[in-house]
Design an enzyme around this catalytic site. Structure first.
Site, PDB file in Angstrom:
ATOM      1  N   PRO A   4       4.721   0.417 -31.958  1.00 29.17           N
ATOM      2  CA  PRO A   4       5.296   1.729 -32.277  1.00 29.17           C
ATOM      3  C   PRO A   4       6.809   1.621 -32.428  1.00 29.17           C
ATOM      4  O   PRO A   4       7.417   0.606 -32.069  1.00 29.17           O
ATOM      5  CB  PRO A   4       4.936   2.588 -31.057  1.00 29.17           C
ATOM      6  CG  PRO A   4       3.859   1.838 -30.339  1.00 29.17           C
ATOM      7  CD  PRO A   4       4.086   0.392 -30.638  1.00 29.17           C
ATOM      8  N   CYS A   5       7.429   2.684 -32.911  1.00 30.30           N
ATOM      9  CA  CYS A   5       8.874   2.659 -33.129  1.00 30.30           C
ATOM     10  C   CYS A   5       9.615   2.398 -31.822  1.00 30.30           C
ATOM     11  O   CYS A   5       9.109   2.654 -30.728  1.00 30.30           O
ATOM     12  CB  CYS A   5       9.338   3.966 -33.765  1.00 30.30           C
ATOM     13  SG  CYS A   5       9.537   5.331 -32.620  1.00 30.30           S
ATOM     14  N   LEU A   6      10.834   1.898 -31.946  1.00 26.89           N
ATOM     15  CA  LEU A   6      11.605   1.514 -30.765  1.00 26.89           C
ATOM     16  C   LEU A   6      11.912   2.704 -29.861  1.00 26.89           C
ATOM     17  O   LEU A   6      12.074   2.540 -28.647  1.00 26.89           O
ATOM     18  CB  LEU A   6      12.901   0.843 -31.201  1.00 26.89           C
ATOM     19  CG  LEU A   6      12.758  -0.467 -31.982  1.00 26.89           C
ATOM     20  CD1 LEU A   6      14.125  -0.958 -32.452  1.00 26.89           C
ATOM     21  CD2 LEU A   6      12.070  -1.540 -31.139  1.00 26.89           C
ATOM     22  N   SER A  32       9.973   4.829 -28.824  1.00 25.48           N
ATOM     23  CA  SER A  32       8.863   5.009 -27.879  1.00 25.48           C
ATOM     24  C   SER A  32       9.089   4.220 -26.595  1.00 25.48           C
ATOM     25  O   SER A  32       8.393   4.434 -25.601  1.00 25.48           O
ATOM     26  CB  SER A  32       7.532   4.581 -28.516  1.00 25.48           C
ATOM     27  OG  SER A  32       7.507   3.180 -28.727  1.00 25.48           O
TER      28      SER A  32
END
Length: 261
Positions: free
Chosen positions: A168-170, A172
Site C-alpha cells: 500500500p502507499c507509504l 499507510s
C-alpha cells in the site's frame, strides 16, 4: 486466450480506457490484460507521482510501460494540497483517492482500477471515492481474487512481478492521527528500500508511530532470526531514522498503523 472471458468483456466494453497504474501487481496485471484485449494503442496508463508513492513503484510503472510500448501519463494528483488528507484521519484513503480519481476523470476517458474481490472485504474508504467518480473495477466484474490476479500475471508473462508482495502507499505506514509529512514518507521509503536490498523481496514495513519508529518483517523471517540478526536489521535502519527517534522491530501485522476509532 490468456484473459478470462468475463475480464475480456469488462475490458472491451468501455469506448475509451485509462488504467490507474500504481505500480503494484493488481494494476500492472490489469494494464497488461487491457493491452492484450484492446490493443496497446487503445489503452492509456496513468501513474500519480507523489511523496506517498515509493520511488521503486514509479520506476516499475515506467519500465513496464517502456517494455510494452504503452502510453503512460504521470500526474500529480494533488493530495498534499488537501488538508483533510494531510491530517491522516481514519478515512485518509478516501481523500487520497478522491484527489486521484478527480484528476484522472479530467482526462476524459473511462477510468479503471485494479481492485479485486479480496479488497472488498477490507476497510477501504477509497472505494467510496471510486464509486463517486464512476471508476470501473474489471477484476471485481470478473469475480477475480488476488490469487486469480497473480495467476493471470503469470499467464501474461509478467515474470517475477507476479510475486510482488502487497505494498500500500507509504502514508499507510503513518499511525492514524499523525500528520502526513513528506519528510517522514522519505524516511519510510529509504528504510524499506535498504532492508529490501538486504533481505530480498519479503513483506516488510517501516512505520511511523506515536511512540516512535517500528520495523515489521514477515513473521516467518522475523521469527527465524537470531537476536544478533535482528540487531543487524535495526542497525541498517537506524542511521536513516531522525536523530533521537526510538526504533523497534517485530513481526509484521497488517494494518498496525491504522487506529480504528
Amino acid at each position: 486466450m490468456s484473459v478470462p472471458a468475463a475480464l475480456h468483456a469488462a475490458l472491451i466494453a468501455p469506448p475509451t480506457l485509462t488504467i490507474a497504474l500504481s505500480g503494484g501487481i493488481d494494476s500492472l496485471t490489469l494494464s497488461a490484460a487491457a493491452a492484450e484485449v484492446r490493443g496497446r494503442h487503445a489503452v492509456t496508463l496513468c501513474h500519480a507521482v507523489s511523496p506517498a508513492v515509493p520511488a521503486a513503484a514509479t520506476a516499475r510503472a515506467q519500465q513496464f510501460a517502456r517494455d510494452r510500448d504503452l502510453t503512460l501519463r504521470t500526474i500529480d494528483a494533488g493530495e498534499f494540497a488537501d488538508a483533510s488528507y494531510r491530517a491522516n484521519p481514519v478515512n485518509r484513503c478516501y481523500f487520497c483517492k478522491n484527489n486521484l480519481y478527480g484528476s484522472l476523470s479530467k482526462l476524459g476517458d473511462h477510468v479503471a482500477a485494479g481492485t479485486n474481490l479480496d479488497d472488498l472485504s477490507d476497510f477501504r474508504p477509497g472505494l467510496m471515492a471510486a464509486e463517486e467518480h464512476g471508476v470501473l473495477h474489471p477484476f471485481v466484474a470478473a469475480q477475480m481474487t488476488k490469487d486469480d490476479v497473480r495467476a493471470l500475471a503469470r499467464k501474461l508473462g509478467l515474470g517475477d512481478l507476479a510475486e510482488l508482495p502487497a505494498a500500500p502507499c507509504l502514508a499507510s505506514r503513518i499511525e492514524t492521527g499523525l500528520r502526513v509529512e513528506p519528510a517522514d514518507l522519505a524516511v519510510i521509503d529509504a528504510v524499506e528500500e535498504r532492508l529490501r536490498k538486504a533481505l530480498g523481496n519479503v513483506t516488510l514495513r517501516c512505520r511511523r508511530m506515536q511512540a516512535g519508529w517500528l520495523i515489521e518483517l514477515d513473521a516467518a523471517v522475523h521469527d527465524a532470526m537470531t537476536q544478533s540478526q535482528q540487531g543487524e536489521v535495526l542497525a541498517l535502519a537506524k542511521d536513516l531514522i531522525p536523530a533521537h527517534g526510538k526504533i523497534g522491530l517485530r513481526a509484521y501485522k497488517r494494518g498496525s498503523a491504522f487506529v480504528h476509532g
